[in-house]
Scaffold this motif. Sequence first.
Motif, mmCIF file in Angstrom:
data_model
loop_
_atom_site.group_PDB
_atom_site.id
_atom_site.type_symbol
_atom_site.label_atom_id
_atom_site.label_comp_id
_atom_site.label_asym_id
_atom_site.label_seq_id
_atom_site.Cartn_x
_atom_site.Cartn_y
_atom_site.Cartn_z
ATOM 1 N N HIS A 62 0.862 -1.185 0.000
ATOM 2 C CA HIS A 62 0.000 0.000 0.000
ATOM 3 C C HIS A 62 0.894 1.229 0.000
ATOM 4 C CE1 HIS A 62 -3.424 2.616 0.678
ATOM 5 N NE2 HIS A 62 -2.693 3.240 1.599
ATOM 6 N N THR A 86 -2.840 0.417 -4.115
ATOM 7 C CA THR A 86 -2.736 -0.858 -3.408
ATOM 8 C C THR A 86 -2.599 -1.986 -4.424
ATOM 9 O OG1 THR A 86 -4.099 -0.058 -1.576
ATOM 10 C CG2 THR A 86 -3.859 -2.440 -1.799
ATOM 11 N N ASP A 125 -7.690 0.888 -7.065
ATOM 12 C CA ASP A 125 -6.601 0.513 -6.169
ATOM 13 C C ASP A 125 -5.290 0.293 -6.914
ATOM 14 O OD1 ASP A 125 -8.239 0.681 -4.006
ATOM 15 O OD2 ASP A 125 -8.432 -1.475 -3.679
#
Length: 464
Positions: A62, A86, A125
């Motif tokens: 992350h 992420t 993400d």
Amino acid sequence: MKLSSKVLLAMAISSITATAYAESVSQDFVPTTLAGTSAQSEAKGFVEDFSLGGQTRNWYSHESKYRGGTFEYQKHGKTLTDRNRTNWVQGTILNASSGFTEGTVGVKTEVAVYNALVLDRSKRDIKGGSNRTLADSSGDAVDQWSKLGLANVQFRVSNTTLTAGRQNFSSAIVDTIGNRALPSSFQGVSIDSQEFSNLSFQGGIFDRVSPRSEQSLSKFRTEYGNGAETDKVYTAGVNYQPLKSLKTSFFAANVKDFWNQYYFGATHELGDSQQLALTTGFNYYKTVDEGKKEMGEIDNDTYSLSLGLAHQAHSLTFSYQHVNGNEYFDYLHETNGIYLANSLTSDFNGPNEKSFQIAYAINMAEYGVPGLKFNAYSARGWDIDGTHYTGNGGRAKFAYDGIQKQDGEKHQEYGVGAGYAIQSGPLKATAIRATYVEHRGSKFQSDGSIKEFRLVTTIPFNIL
């Protein structure tokens, strides 16, 4: 930040202090003799020594940009930005390897299938994936994919092995990199000769790389360049141990139409870590343009010097690094060909950059917890100056365009980590590693300002 006379004096005093305590590491000369045994004479057979195994790795990261930095991604035809990214991937390697056939010339084959399963498939993400998650042209994650990571045949005579096909290779210039869910590999022909007791030879010719997060083979390009490609990399070198306490290596590489690169490295050990030991490491690269000069004109000298003190469970390392050139110290993309002490999340390789790092590590085996280790470091880079870069030469007039704005840039990086390797039982050798890194760069420093937490679990397994 510049190295003051006080810092240099402290480093010198550390060396003298370690020498005063050091007696146990032999400084004897090692004569060069023929290897005592022949690996091929001990071959067990093609089928008899067959093995099937591999590893599975859960790789999570992350990242958060700050000080105005953002990641971009596409949604409904629009470019959106976000501070966070992420990536979460399960990478598995299944490796089948025969033994060497008996006789004067042994033959062996190796095949490894790589598979990636994406656990976080959100377009927002993964932000297009980069070299972390494989994504399609629209930015959506490729949920699951496989490829042939290794596929080669090996021929061995005595202690010399010739490998042809897709393979791993390790040197200071061309080196397999394995810091993602799956590693890279190279296609070509290589030789590894260990006919002498303290002297070995390596060489290779490669035309393609199998990237960490891609299914297909690619031509070689550089880590910091403009995307120019080449399909020929030639490399050769020697590893030599003149003293029991001193190991050296010299490698050279011709990257067609990019550059010629030369490397020298040395590691010296002194003392006893149960009392006080000193490890000195030196790495030096010389890079000059070659052929069509696709990366422009290059004349770059880069080196690092590290001094490491160890006492029982504790180690403390000081590292200084200097880039002498008006372009980045660059290396081949999808390789780990940068054996410099301050190559961290940032490579600290800007034009004319100087950097200094202090690192501490503790091995908890000394306190009754074998397999558990902790580390922390702090690094700073300064005097980054690309204002003298002209980029003349070749088809790429400005291969490193943008560094002309770097005038007195600086940056800093901090990191902490913890790792544990299981010592026994069915999960023996399983490794769990957690790291947190924070990097902060000035306005035109290339890495920007970013924080990253990474958690990686690697489980090896044997089937046969």
